[in-house]
Design a protein around this motif. Structure first.
Motif, short mmCIF file in Angstrom:
data_model
loop_
_atom_site.label_atom_id
_atom_site.label_comp_id
_atom_site.label_asym_id
_atom_site.label_seq_id
_atom_site.Cartn_x
_atom_site.Cartn_y
_atom_site.Cartn_z
N GLY A 227 0.80 -1.21 0.00
CA GLY A 227 0.00 0.00 0.00
C GLY A 227 0.84 1.26 0.00
O GLY A 227 0.35 2.35 -0.34
N LYS A 228 2.11 1.15 0.38
CA LYS A 228 3.01 2.30 0.40
C LYS A 228 3.88 2.37 -0.85
O LYS A 228 4.78 3.21 -0.94
N VAL A 229 3.63 1.46 -1.80
CA VAL A 229 4.43 1.39 -3.03
C VAL A 229 3.55 1.76 -4.20
O VAL A 229 2.34 1.46 -4.20
N PHE A 230 4.13 2.40 -5.21
CA PHE A 230 3.34 2.75 -6.39
C PHE A 230 4.03 2.22 -7.64
O PHE A 230 5.14 2.63 -7.99
N ASN A 231 3.37 1.27 -8.30
CA ASN A 231 3.78 0.77 -9.61
C ASN A 231 5.24 0.30 -9.65
O ASN A 231 5.99 0.64 -10.56
N ASP A 232 5.62 -0.49 -8.66
CA ASP A 232 6.95 -1.11 -8.66
C ASP A 232 6.74 -2.61 -8.81
O ASP A 232 6.58 -3.35 -7.83
N ALA A 233 6.73 -3.08 -10.06
CA ALA A 233 6.37 -4.46 -10.35
C ALA A 233 7.32 -5.44 -9.68
O ALA A 233 6.90 -6.48 -9.15
N VAL A 234 8.63 -5.13 -9.70
CA VAL A 234 9.61 -6.05 -9.12
C VAL A 234 9.40 -6.18 -7.62
O VAL A 234 9.32 -7.29 -7.07
N LEU A 235 9.28 -5.05 -6.92
CA LEU A 235 9.12 -5.08 -5.47
C LEU A 235 7.83 -5.79 -5.07
O LEU A 235 7.83 -6.66 -4.18
N GLU A 236 6.73 -5.46 -5.71
CA GLU A 236 5.44 -6.04 -5.33
C GLU A 236 5.41 -7.54 -5.61
O GLU A 236 4.78 -8.30 -4.88
N THR A 237 6.09 -7.97 -6.68
CA THR A 237 6.15 -9.40 -6.98
C THR A 237 7.02 -10.14 -5.98
O THR A 237 6.66 -11.21 -5.48
N VAL A 238 8.17 -9.56 -5.65
CA VAL A 238 9.08 -10.20 -4.69
C VAL A 238 8.40 -10.34 -3.33
O VAL A 238 8.57 -11.36 -2.63
N VAL A 239 7.61 -9.36 -2.94
CA VAL A 239 6.91 -9.42 -1.65
C VAL A 239 5.94 -10.61 -1.64
O VAL A 239 5.81 -11.31 -0.63
N THR A 240 5.25 -10.87 -2.75
CA THR A 240 4.32 -12.00 -2.79
C THR A 240 5.06 -13.34 -2.73
O THR A 240 4.58 -14.29 -2.10
N ILE A 241 6.24 -13.41 -3.36
CA ILE A 241 7.04 -14.65 -3.27
C ILE A 241 7.45 -14.91 -1.82
O ILE A 241 7.30 -16.01 -1.29
N ALA A 242 7.96 -13.86 -1.18
CA ALA A 242 8.37 -13.99 0.22
C ALA A 242 7.19 -14.37 1.09
O ALA A 242 7.32 -15.19 2.02
N ALA A 243 6.02 -13.80 0.81
CA ALA A 243 4.82 -14.10 1.61
C ALA A 243 4.44 -15.56 1.51
O ALA A 243 4.08 -16.20 2.51
N ALA A 244 4.49 -16.13 0.30
CA ALA A 244 4.12 -17.54 0.12
C ALA A 244 5.01 -18.46 0.94
O ALA A 244 4.53 -19.35 1.65
N TYR A 245 6.32 -18.24 0.85
CA TYR A 245 7.25 -19.12 1.56
C TYR A 245 7.29 -18.83 3.06
O TYR A 245 7.40 -19.75 3.88
N LEU A 246 7.21 -17.56 3.43
CA LEU A 246 7.24 -17.21 4.85
C LEU A 246 6.04 -17.82 5.58
O LEU A 246 6.19 -18.42 6.66
N GLY A 247 4.84 -17.68 5.01
CA GLY A 247 3.65 -18.25 5.65
C GLY A 247 3.75 -19.75 5.80
O GLY A 247 3.41 -20.32 6.85
N PHE A 248 4.24 -20.42 4.76
CA PHE A 248 4.35 -21.89 4.81
C PHE A 248 5.36 -22.34 5.87
O PHE A 248 5.07 -23.22 6.68
N ILE A 249 6.53 -21.69 5.89
CA ILE A 249 7.58 -22.10 6.82
C ILE A 249 7.19 -21.79 8.27
O ILE A 249 7.37 -22.62 9.17
N VAL A 250 6.65 -20.59 8.51
CA VAL A 250 6.26 -20.22 9.87
C VAL A 250 5.17 -21.15 10.39
O VAL A 250 5.21 -21.61 11.54
N ALA A 251 4.17 -21.44 9.54
CA ALA A 251 3.08 -22.32 9.97
C ALA A 251 3.58 -23.73 10.26
O ALA A 251 3.24 -24.33 11.29
N GLU A 252 4.39 -24.28 9.34
CA GLU A 252 4.84 -25.67 9.49
C GLU A 252 5.87 -25.82 10.61
O GLU A 252 5.74 -26.70 11.46
#
Length: 687
Positions: A227-252
């Motif tokens: 929400g604090k970023v504007f039209n930064d495709a690389v940053l917003e995509t990298v954040v989603t990658i980190a979110a997928a793996y972070l959620g899985f690892i923390v939960a497991e």
């Protein structure tokens, strides 16, 4: 050969093999995932042959290395990305509507299948297994694998609702399966023998709820960041990658809960309520990135599964082959029995379930990498008797191969036979109408090109014949359209889905802010629930009506600012609603199956327009200063959009160097970002 080089060599081979298979299978009815699994089996079998030439020995070492990969690494490396892409690409509104059906299949359905599979193993197969082993095995093989199912459906299915049901079940039943697998695994090793039904139920709730909570927290963090970023495709995509793996690892690892539930929760929230937080210009890029990543990971994992089975599963005696055959037949019967038992509820919940879809749901219960990884973890446990470990691994691997190869390869034929490979007749009628519109546009262009002096010697009769042959593809040939009621339902649903997309398009152009987009999309989705209705929209009407207390108390500081924000939100939704309704007027005629339906739809749309225009006129009359400010903001945003497009056009034409065009676009986007951030502040000052 070093371990790193072995991995690199395998990855290069997998991607090249996948590309070659994709090329060779183009136009074929053989599913890509099935071909990859068979290739993996072939490679795994050939790589250990002594007659291989010297140059192939290094590749054989690479195959040996990847065949010995840790089972948990298979889950932790591939599963988060594949699960996230699948859930992120799902239609969230449809997933919510079908959640009761999905949950019924994923929890009670899996419990029934686990118990019946354990009974099958104990009573029908020539195996000397204890109840803990049978129950552990039942939990291990009863969950439909999300990796295998999702990959197959993306290739074979043309029914969004059926695809969502099967895909949603495969995404959620993993949590149930792991709870029971871990419980029975502990019983087998001598612990948790006294666990009762209450303890199992509480453990299941803990695993699912904690996983969902982790996913919710990860999604909240992503929303706050992007929400604090504007039209930064690389940053917003990298954040989603980190979110997928972070959620899985923390939960497991952190909470010993369901990583799959955590990833599904994160992805669904980001695709739903979080969608307006991403930069509108980035969403298209984001979906394309995840689609590409899922293709790469699917290529790697199906090839890897084939290699692991070929290298690690020893050939057993004849009675084990007979057991595998009985098991394959049995699990298909058990899945059909489970769905039949739940059918009375499945038919009444969500969007219902027909007999034909129940058959596809039964046959689409594939097993894959998740079951194999769990079986490998059993095979590596030295406390379990060696013969049992070998039998569990062989039967699981065999079931994975048989369900993917037989069920996966034949499900396309089953869909054709049941008439589910094509769109429903009523919806197909709207597609044919849409193809007619496309043909008319092409015909207009054809007339213009025929007048072009640079194309004066083109063979126009041949070109016209080619266009006629291509007008209607085979799968969209018009058929009997079905009952009139079905036609009306699909027609209205098509208009409402077009209206919803119109709001997302407006959001992408900056004409709608996050709040207005969310309210308008929510109103359309409420109209889509049940029998679709073009209007009126009770949710919007309630929002457009200013609360009486807000007007009376507006002279108090913070209430005055709140009132102005409410007026801005009302103006935004009214403007977006009017633009969408105007676009629907033309579509109502173009897509209508018959003139009477078009007339009824246009009448309702015109009533919507009349009501919204009256409200907007009243808003301008009573709050002209605020509306003028908002209209100025909208006009400026449109001009900045056009400025950015002009810069990009000149860059595409070679007039501007890439570096210079990037600088200009960054300057324009900075203005757009500051404009969006400063709008509320300006309203507060005006208040």
């Amino acid at each position: 050969m070093t371990d790193g080089l072995a991995i690199l060599l395998f990855a290069v081979f997998a991607l090249l093999s996948g590309a070659l298979l994709r090329f060779l299978l183009h136009g074929s009815r053989v599913p890509y995932s099935v071909a990859l699994l068979l290739l993996g089996l072939l490679v795994g079998a050939l790589a250990e042959q002594a007659w291989l030439p010297a140059w192939a020995q290094e590749f054989s070492q690479s195959v040996d290395y990847v065949a010995g990969i840790e089972p948990q690494l298979i889950l932790f490396l591939f599963l988060p990305a594949l699960i996230f892409e699948s859930a992120f690409a799902m239609e969230v509104h449809l997933f919510r509507r079908m959640l009761p059906q999905i949950a019924l299949l994923a929890v009670p359905g899996l419990i029934i299948a686990t118990l019946l599979t354990a009974l099958l193993v104990r009573l029908a197969l020539p195996l000397e297994w204890s109840w803990p082993v049978a129950l552990m095995f039942g939990a291990l093989v009863s969950a439909t694998d999300p990796v295998a199912v999702v990959s197959l459906l993306k290739e074979q299915s043309s029914r969004k609702r059926l695809e969502t049901l099967i895909e949603g079940e495969s995404l959620l039943n993993d949590g149930t399966a792991i709870v029971f697998f871990v419980l029975f695994y502990a019983m087998l090793l001598g612990g948790a023998v006294e666990a009762g039904v209450a303890q199992v139920g509480l453990e299941f709730l803990r695993v699912v709820c904690v996983g969902a909570l982790v996913g919710l927290l990860v999604a909240a963090g992503v929303v706050l960041w992007v929400g604090k970023v504007f039209n930064d495709a690389v940053l917003e995509t990298v954040v989603t990658i980190a979110a997928a793996y972070l959620g899985f690892i923390v939960a497991e690892h952190g909470f010993h809960s369901s990583g799959v539930v955590a990833v599904v929760t994160t992805a669904v929230l980001l695709a739903g309520v979080g969608r307006t937080r991403f930069s509108p210009e980035v969403m298209h890029y984001l979906h394309h990135f995840w689609e590409m990543l899922a293709y790469i990971f699917n290529t790697l994992i199906f090839l890897l599964v084939g290699i692991i089975i070929a290298r690690l599963v020893a050939l057993p005696p004849l009675h084990m082959w007979l057991s595998l055959l009985l098991l394959y037949l049995g699990v298909n019967v058990i899945r059909g029995t489970t769905i039949a038992l739940l059918s009375p509820l499945l038919a009444r919940l969500g969007i219902g379930l027909t007999r034909d879809k129940a058959i596809v749901l039964t046959w689409g219960g594939l097993r894959g990498a998740v079951a194999l990884a769990l079986a490998l973890s059993v095979a590596q446990q030295g406390q379990i008797e060696a013969s049992i470990r070998e039998q569990v691994l062989f039967l699981t691997a065999g079931l994975v191969v048989l369900t993917i190869v037989i069920n996966g390869a034949s499900i396309g034929t089953l869909l054709q036979w049941l008439g589910l490979a094509q769109l429903p007749p009523a919806k197909q009628a709207t597609v044919v109408k849409a193809e007619g519109l496309i043909h008319n546009e092409v015909a207009d262009l054809l007339e213009a090109l025929q007048r072009d002096p640079l194309l004066a010697h083109a063979d126009w009769p041949s070109i016209e014949r080619s266009l006629q042959r291509l007008r209607l593809s085979a799968e969209f040939q018009p058929r009997a359209p079905g009952p009139q009621e079905d036609l009306a339902v699909f027609y209205k649903r098509q208009l409402l889905e077009s209206e919803r997309q119109n709001y997302w398009n407006q959001f992408g152009l900056g004409l709608l802010d996050q709040g207005a987009t969310a309210r308008l999309v929510e109103a359309v989705e409420a109209a889509l629930d049940g029998v679709p209705d073009l209007g009126p929209r009770p949710r919007l009407q309630g929002f457009w009506a200013e609360p009486p207390w807000l007007g009376r108390l507006a002279r108090w500081g913070w209430l005055q600012r709140r009132r102005f924000r409410h007026l801005a939100a009302v103006y935004g939704t009214l403007r977006g609603y009017l633009q969408a309704q105007q676009a629907l007027l033309g579509l109502a005629t173009d897509l209508a199956p018959d003139p009477s339906m078009a007339a009824a739809a246009r009448q309702q749309i015109e009533a919507n327009l009349e009501q919204a225009q009256a409200l907007l006129s009243e808003l301008r009359h009573e709050h002209g200063r605020v509306v003028a400010q908002l209209e100025s903001y909208t006009a400026l945003r449109l001009l900045l959009n056009r400025q950015r497009e002009a810069v990009q056009h000149l860059a595409d034409e070679g007039v501007l160097e890439p570096a210079e065009s990037r600088k200009l676009i960054e300057r324009v986007e900075q203005q757009m970002f500051e404009l969006a951030r400063g709008r509320t502040d300006v309203l507060d000052r005006r208040a």
